[in-house]
Write an enzyme that holds these catalytic residues in place. Structure first.
Site, PDB file in Angstrom:
ATOM      1  CG  HIS A  45      -1.800   1.156   1.417  1.00  0.00           C
ATOM      2  ND1 HIS A  45      -3.049   1.273   1.093  1.00  0.00           N
ATOM      3  CD2 HIS A  45      -1.220   2.481   1.756  1.00  0.00           C
ATOM      4  CE1 HIS A  45      -3.717   2.329   1.290  1.00  0.00           C
ATOM      5  NE2 HIS A  45      -2.471   2.978   1.859  1.00  0.00           N
ATOM      6  CD  GLU A  46       1.799   3.717   3.345  1.00  0.00           C
ATOM      7  OE1 GLU A  46       2.064   4.556   3.085  1.00  0.00           O
ATOM      8  OE2 GLU A  46       0.765   3.326   4.304  1.00  0.00           O
ATOM      9  CG  HIS A  51       0.673   6.150  -0.894  1.00  0.00           C
ATOM     10  ND1 HIS A  51      -0.704   6.677  -1.537  1.00  0.00           N
ATOM     11  CD2 HIS A  51       0.192   5.434   0.144  1.00  0.00           C
ATOM     12  CE1 HIS A  51      -1.655   6.376  -0.452  1.00  0.00           C
ATOM     13  NE2 HIS A  51      -1.246   5.821   0.380  1.00  0.00           N
ATOM     14  CG  ASP A  57      -4.530   6.897   1.450  1.00  0.00           C
ATOM     15  OD1 ASP A  57      -4.085   5.768   1.239  1.00  0.00           O
ATOM     16  OD2 ASP A  57      -4.218   7.736   2.064  1.00  0.00           O
TER      17      ASP A  57
END
Length: 920
Positions: free
Chosen positions: A157-158, A161, A168
């Site tokens: 998830h990170e 980014h 998000d």
């Protein structure tokens, strides 16, 4: 604005200020050169190394599946701080890897004591982030798995980014939105199953009535086990989630950051547009996806100064300025216990001083005496570098991880001949280009070695060489300024020394002539320091004052008066160190970003943090030195124009003023503010804290997320000066020729009150975020995506009443709904484009909407609705009873009609028939 054939073209060499961190490579579907660095304040704990490895192993498998078998993590470097015990047999010596350029940092908690993982990203959709931050506690404590999901999933998830610039898909500030006659959960995809509950009670949060919003405290709890495989950017807690939302299942209606910043595109669409997937867009069987790990550790500083002494250094006072800065660096700045050598070069190279261990004043004086005093001859930069490699290898027969500071003012067509040798050496090369004619390829050396690059003009007032030495040495530079003063005039100012600093506070004053200035310093208690208190260097026109012990906290004042009989430039630089080892310093980092397409817009960023918390309400100024002038402009943290998120501690602005070709350099000043400056939570991109989930229909609550109160974290006034980097402008437009359009509006809002729509936004400028636009074009549509893809064919709104205001002003427009719009339940979407006087247009703004909703009679009065439901239930029961009685009567009638040969109907069978009818 301006003709396309005169667009400004920029080539940037941005090692220090580059927005992304160390260089990740994608080779054969595997990511290499990922650097995970542990902060020096983290207590030594080998278990952290094991936990990092566990997380990345899990993450690599998860990434491979999430990207549909395209990429994985191949090689990971774990960089340990030099505060941990050296173990040469286990830890490899770091080469070009540094904490400041790491992709992932392991560091302490914020002031709020939170352990929330996050990624600092402020470059926009599709742009790489700065870094991802985990706390040691997050990695060591398994309790966080329940609220964030498995660490490997959460790392992906990170990574999305950090690497691909997606955002998000949840929204903590707006968890629900209105759609037609209902409320919906802000999530992706829409079909992710779960329930909206208030604590353990899932009956109190009704989303079915658009006139009755969910109660405060209502939260969506996902089903932990379900069939949905999306989306990673919504939550990583759900076991089946292993994909990103794509074009097919993306929720374009959700008011989340992904829709806002990526123009309604799904995360998978943005990822596929990245450079990574242009080279790895097909599923591949790569065999093992387990990453390989290298544990590394920084060592003592080993530095060689490589200084130009060619004829080009003999003009414009360059050699004298080199002596000033080098003397200050060696005498006052270089750390005890480090190694320094000095190499000079013109046509050939000379070893002025071999590698020397810094221990005491006598050693420092020996090095100062080895500095060059003459400049003549041609230029051979590679000879200087080759000689430096020999010097650096004297301590351990290796140059890997050692550093070179190369300063030159000369052109050199042969510089590229040693690029391969520089790469193979493992040396970090920092460069200072002095004057306008230094080799154009110079910055390539720092780029290929992860070094830093600087430019110092021939303007003595700019303090460029000294700023570079300060930056490289890790000094905290409070202030750096200069000016040319007439006889008797003074360079005056103030500097605030905060409680967190004050140790080894140093005032450095330079001047150009043989006549020293009259220097006057006064501390907050009124104590005076005069010229006689300064240490004056014999070989350089420079004076140094080191305040003994800890400098007084508060405002210090200075005055430097020109005592010569002619005008002369004078500068002052003020540095300090932390007051103690436990001081949590306010930090300032500078970065620069450029678009890859005309008009090649440059954005300057300053990241102002206190213990990883954004610092608000401070004054931040960018100072850019062009070939002919110094430009100053404010950086803002207001969420508009160049600034992505309001209140995230990242201050930014577009740069639009160019007055010639050549190297440009910049620095940032953060000034004290006599109001409450606060560190607060701010906005960051990171995995969602899941407050609970459903498992087999049962609610499982997690501990509440800690509540952050901004008022608890006041920040003392402080000042900083932070050097930026160098960028080169190769072509400029003709005089008075504009090339920049207005910037995109990113904060358009829409509100509906009594059939009147109120639109509001922050005005852009004629040139990005400066000046005043000429006109606005506003359009509306029933589908948001149509505004994005076909703006000019949407319905236009009359904007003749708008009087454009200057950039950063609040602009508004109100108008009534059309008659047919007033009577229908629907959503209407709005977007804005602005134009300058040459009709250059901005990008389409973010999309705002209003929802028109007319409650049906049954939903207007909850009590009436309850009565209607009771009446409906009563009628249904009566109808069922009537049917049952009719069936029984029919059965009795049939029995009576049957002859004696008919067997009596079993009572149990009747009951079964009744049960069937009742169930039906």
């Amino acid at each position: 604005m301006g003709a396309n054939n005169y667009l400004v073209a920029f080539t940037l060499f941005l090692l220090l200020p580059h927005l992304t961190s160390s260089k990740i490579e994608l080779v054969d579907n595997g990511y290499r050169n990922i650097v995970i660095a542990i902060h020096k304040a983290v207590p030594e704990n080998p278990q952290l190394i094991d936990k990092i490895k566990e997380m990345l192993k899990e993450a690599s498998n998860y990434l491979y599946v999430a990207t549909r078998f395209r990429v994985f993590f191949k090689e990971v470097k774990i960089l340990l701080p030099d505060t941990w015990t050296p173990k040469p047999d286990l830890y490899k010596k770091a080469a070009t890897e540094t904490y400041s350029q790491a992709n992932v940092i392991i560091a302490g908690q914020k002031i709020t004591k939170e352990d929330e993982p996050y990624t600092l990203q402020y470059g926009g959709c599709g742009k790489e982030g700065r870094y991802t931050h985990f706390t040691p506690n997050f990695l060591l404590n398994d309790k966080f798995i329940k609220v964030y999901g498995p660490r490997g999933k959460m790392f992906v998830h990170e990574w999305a980014h950090l690497r691909w610039g997606v955002f998000d898909e949840y929204n903590s500030y707006q968890p629900f939105y209105r759609e037609g006659e209902h409320y919906r959960v802000t999530k992706c995809p829409k079909n992710l199953s779960g329930k909206v509950c208030l604590g353990n009670d899932c009956s109190k949060c009704n989303l079915e009535n658009a006139s009755d919003p969910p109660k405060e405290g209502c939260v969506f709890f996902p089903e932990k086990y379900q069939e949905s495989s999306s989306s990673i950017m919504y939550t990583t807690v759900v076991k089946s989630v292993n994909q990103f939302c794509n074009k097919t299942n993306h929720n374009q209606d959700a008011p989340n950051a992904q829709n806002k910043f990526c123009n309604l595109k799904s995360t998978w669409e943005v990822i596929l547009e990245s450079h990574d997937f242009r080279n790895a867009n097909e599923a591949t069987d790569v065999g093992s996806v387990e990453p390989q790990f290298t544990v590394m550790q920084g060592r003592k500083t080993v530095l060689c100064l490589v200084l130009d002494i060619s004829e080009s250094m003999s003009v414009s006072g360059r050699l004298a300025r080199l002596q000033q800065a080098s003397t200050l660096f060696i005498q006052k700045i270089a750390k005890e216990g480090s190694f320094i050598g000095i190499v000079t070069f013109n046509n050939i190279a000379f070893v002025n001083k071999g590698l020397t261990y810094i221990s005491g004043e006598d050693v420092r004086k020996t090095l100062v005496n080895a500095l060059p005093t003459r400049a003549e001859g041609g230029t051979n930069i590679c000879s200087g570098l080759q000689e430096a490699f020999e010097v650096l290898s004297k301590d351990d027969e290796s140059t890997e991880g050692d550093e070179i500071l190369l300063l030159t003012a000369s052109k050199d067509s042969g510089i590229s001949s040693c690029f391969e040798a520089v790469k193979k050496s493992g040396t970090i090369v920092h460069t200072i280009a002095l004057g306008p004619n230094a080799a154009k390829e110079l910055e390539m050396l720092s780029e290929m070695t992860d070094g830093k690059n600087y430019y110092a003009s021939d303007n003595f007032n700019s303090n460029g060489i000294l700023d570079a030495f300060m930056e490289l040495s890790g000094q905290i530079q409070l202030q750096s300024t200069g000016d040319t003063k007439e006889p008797g005039e003074s360079l005056v100012g103030n500097v605030y020394i905060a409680h967190e600093v004050g140790f080894n506070t140093t005032f450095l004053v330079t001047w150009q002539t043989d006549v020293k200035p009259d220097i006057f310093i006064i501390d907050p208690d009124g104590k005076e320091y005069l010229t006689k208190d300064f240490e004056l260097e014999e070989k350089a026109t420079v004076g140094t004052l080191i305040i003994p012990g800890k400098a007084k906290t508060g405002k210090w004042s200075y005055s430097v008066q020109n005592m010569a009989h002619q005008a002369q430039p004078m500068t002052i630089s003020i540095t300090s160190q932390p007051s103690d080892a436990k001081s949590e310093l306010a930090t300032v980092e500078t970065y620069l970003q450029q678009t890859n397409e005309p008009p090649y817009i440059v954005v300057i960023y300053a990241e102002v943090l206190k213990d990883f918390m954004p610092v608000h309400n401070t004054i931040v100024t960018a100072i850019v030195e062009t070939p002919t002038q110094i430009i100053r402009f404010a950086l803002q943290d207001n969420g508009i124009g160049a600034d992505l998120f309001k209140g995230d501690g990242v201050y930014s602005s577009f740069m639009t003023d160019y007055d010639g070709t050549g190297r440009y350099t910049f620095k940032v000043q953060v000034l004290e503010r006599h109001t409450e400056t606060k560190a607060a939570a701010g906005h960051t991109s990171g995995a969602m804290y899941v407050q609970g989930y459903l498992e087999n229909g049962t609610v499982h609550l997690n501990p509440p997320k800690p509540v952050v109160d901004d008022e608890d974290f006041l920040v003392e006034d402080f000042v900083r000066t932070k050097s930026g980097g160098t960028f080169m402008v190769k072509v400029v437009p003709p005089a008075n020729q504009d090339v920049f359009p207005p910037c995109q509006i990113t904060d358009l809002s829409a509100e509906l009150i009594n059939n009147t729509v109120n639109l509001a936004w922050t005005a852009p400028g004629d040139d990005m975020d400066k000046g005043t636009v000429a006109e606005y074009e506003i359009r509306k549509c029933k589908k948001a995506v149509h505004l994005r893809d076909d703006f000019h064919n949407a319905t236009q709104i009359n904007t003749s009443s708008i009087i454009p205001l200057t950039a950063r002003s609040r602009q508004q427009l109100s108008f009534d709904l059309e008659e047919e719009e007033k009577v229908k339940n629907s959503a209407i979407f709005f977007a804005v484009v602005s134009r300058d006087e040459n009709l250059f247009a901005s990008d389409v703004s973010n999309i705002a909407r209003v929802v028109i909703y007319h409650p049906s009679p049954k939903s207007r009065d909850p009590d009436a609705s309850n009565q209607n439901r009771k009446l409906t239930v009563g009628l249904a029961v009566s109808l069922v009873t009537f049917i049952l009685c009719s069936v029984l009567g029919l059965i009795v009638f049939i029995i009576n009609k049957r002859n004696s040969r008919t067997k009596a109907l079993d009572e149990e069978q009747v009951r079964k028939k009744l049960n069937i009818v009742t169930e039906a």
